[in-house]
Design an enzyme around this catalytic site. Structure first.
Site, mmCIF file in Angstrom:
data_model
loop_
_atom_site.group_PDB
_atom_site.id
_atom_site.type_symbol
_atom_site.label_atom_id
_atom_site.label_comp_id
_atom_site.label_asym_id
_atom_site.label_seq_id
_atom_site.Cartn_x
_atom_site.Cartn_y
_atom_site.Cartn_z
ATOM 1 N N LYS A 1 0.673 -1.138 0.046
ATOM 2 C CA LYS A 1 -0.014 0.012 -0.118
ATOM 3 C C LYS A 1 0.937 1.379 -0.184
ATOM 4 O O LYS A 1 1.651 1.450 0.804
ATOM 5 C CB LYS A 1 -0.963 -0.016 1.286
ATOM 6 C CG LYS A 1 -1.736 1.277 1.345
ATOM 7 C CD LYS A 1 -2.381 1.179 2.718
ATOM 8 C CE LYS A 1 -3.481 2.605 2.848
ATOM 9 N NZ LYS A 1 -2.682 3.820 2.983
ATOM 10 N N LEU B 1 -5.556 -0.346 6.784
ATOM 11 C CA LEU B 1 -4.704 0.530 7.244
ATOM 12 C C LEU B 1 -5.037 2.004 6.942
ATOM 13 O O LEU B 1 -5.917 2.385 5.969
ATOM 14 C CB LEU B 1 -3.122 0.649 6.565
ATOM 15 C CG LEU B 1 -2.324 -0.815 6.724
ATOM 16 C CD1 LEU B 1 -1.212 -1.002 5.729
ATOM 17 C CD2 LEU B 1 -1.907 -0.855 7.902
ATOM 18 N N ASP B 2 -4.549 2.949 7.855
ATOM 19 C CA ASP B 2 -4.718 4.497 7.654
ATOM 20 C C ASP B 2 -4.496 5.064 6.284
ATOM 21 O O ASP B 2 -3.586 4.528 5.804
ATOM 22 C CB ASP B 2 -4.520 5.202 8.560
ATOM 23 C CG ASP B 2 -4.724 4.922 10.114
ATOM 24 O OD1 ASP B 2 -5.881 4.349 10.026
ATOM 25 O OD2 ASP B 2 -4.283 5.217 11.209
ATOM 26 N N ALA B 3 -4.922 6.123 5.821
ATOM 27 C CA ALA B 3 -4.463 6.753 4.621
ATOM 28 C C ALA B 3 -3.072 6.934 4.513
ATOM 29 O O ALA B 3 -2.265 6.776 3.658
ATOM 30 C CB ALA B 3 -5.419 7.821 4.395
ATOM 31 N N HIS C 1 -6.824 2.907 15.108
ATOM 32 C CA HIS C 1 -5.686 3.600 15.317
ATOM 33 C C HIS C 1 -4.750 3.110 16.227
ATOM 34 O O HIS C 1 -3.913 4.102 16.929
ATOM 35 C CB HIS C 1 -5.880 5.099 15.294
ATOM 36 C CG HIS C 1 -6.549 6.034 14.315
ATOM 37 N ND1 HIS C 1 -6.189 5.539 12.886
ATOM 38 C CD2 HIS C 1 -7.600 6.837 14.317
ATOM 39 C CE1 HIS C 1 -6.806 6.452 12.120
ATOM 40 N NE2 HIS C 1 -7.962 6.996 12.943
#
Length: 233
Positions: free
Chosen positions: A66, A104-106, A187
Site C-alpha cells: 500500500k 490501514l490508515d491513509a 488507530h
C-alpha cells in the site's frame, strides 16, 4: 451451473449481455457452438468466448504494498473523495467482490491482504484469532528501552475499557522500532505510542501472521499469494 451464469462468473458481462453473445454464436462448449443459456456446464468444461478460453473466478488472495494517500475502503465519503481505494490499484475482474482483510490508515504504508474469501479474511480480522501484525514505526521523539515493559504488559488507551493485549517492541534505533500487536483496535499503534507521550511520524506494516510483505513489490504493486502463504492463515 447454467452457461449464462458461467459467462457472468468468468467475465464482466451482465446476464443479458451473455445471452446476446450466446444467441450470436460466440460461445463454444467442448468445441460446439451453444446458444442455450440454460445449458449446464462445469468448471472443467472447455468454454471459449470468441475463441478465448474462460475460467470461472474463484477465491482470490492478494498481497499489495500500500502506498501513502490511499484508502483501505470501498465506501464513499469525504475521505474517499480525497484518496483512491487500494482496490483501484488491482487490474482484475470482479473487483467489487474483493474486501480488505485488516485495514490501514491513509497515511500508513505496507502490507495489505485482499480477498473475496470471507472465512479466510475473518481469520485475520477476528479478535478471537489473535492474528499478529508487525509494524515498522518511526517516532517524533526518542523512546527509552524501558517502554518494552508497558507494551508487553498492555497499554491502557483513552476511551477503552481494557488495556491492549501484550505486544512485542523491538528497537532499531531510539526513534525507530518494530512493534508486533495481536489485535486491531482503531488507530491502535498510534494511540499506544501517544499513551506514552510520543507521536508516530511514519508507519509501515511488514507482516500479517506468517505472511511477510514481498520486498520485490514497489509501493502500489501487488501479486497473488502462494498456496503456502494462503494456508498459513
Amino acid at each position: 451451473m447454467r452457461l449464462d451464469k458461467f459467462l457472468c462468473e468468468s467475465t464482466e458481462l451482465t446476464r443479458s449481455e451473455s445471452k446476446r453473445l450466446l444467441k450470436a454464436g460466440s460461445v463454444t462448449v467442448e468445441g460446439i457452438i451453444v446458444k442455450n443459456p440454460a445449458c449446464k456446464v462445469s468448471d472443467d468444461s472447455e468454454i471459449l468466448l470468441d475463441g478465448a478460453p474462460l475460467n470461472r473466478v474463484g477465491f482470490r488472495y492478494i498481497m499489495l504494498n500500500k502506498p501513502v494517500d490511499t484508502l483501505c475502503s470501498t465506501l464513499s465519503g469525504t475521505e474517499a473523495e480525497r484518496y483512491p481505494s487500494v482496490i483501484e490499484l488491482l487490474d482484475v475482474i470482479k473487483s467489487d467482490r474483493l474486501r480488505i482483510a485488516g485495514r490501514l490508515d491513509a497515511d500508513t504504508t505496507g502490507l495489505v491482504l485482499i480477498t473475496d474469501d470471507g472465512q479466510w479474511s475473518h481469520r485475520i480480522t477476528s479478535p478471537v484469532k489473535k492474528c499478529s501484525k508487525r509494524y515498522r514505526v518511526e517516532l517524533a521523539m526518542p523512546l527509552d528501552h524501558s517502554a518494552i515493559e508497558p507494551f508487553a504488559e498492555g497499554i491502557q488507551l483513552h476511551g477503552e475499557k481494557k488495556p491492549t493485549r501484550p505486544a512485542q517492541l523491538e528497537f532499531i534505533s531510539d526513534q525507530e522500532v518494530l512493534l508486533t500487536i495481536h489485535e486491531g483496535k482503531y488507530h491502535q499503534v498510534k494511540r499506544m505510542f501517544a499513551a506514552l507521550g510520543n507521536r508516530v511520524t511514519a508507519l509501515h506494516r511488514e507482516q500479517i501472521g506468517a505472511i511477510t510483505l514481498d520486498p520485490e513489490l514497489e509501493a502500489g504493486e501487488w501479486r497473488y499469494l502462494t498456496e503456502e502463504e494462503i494456508n498459513s492463515i
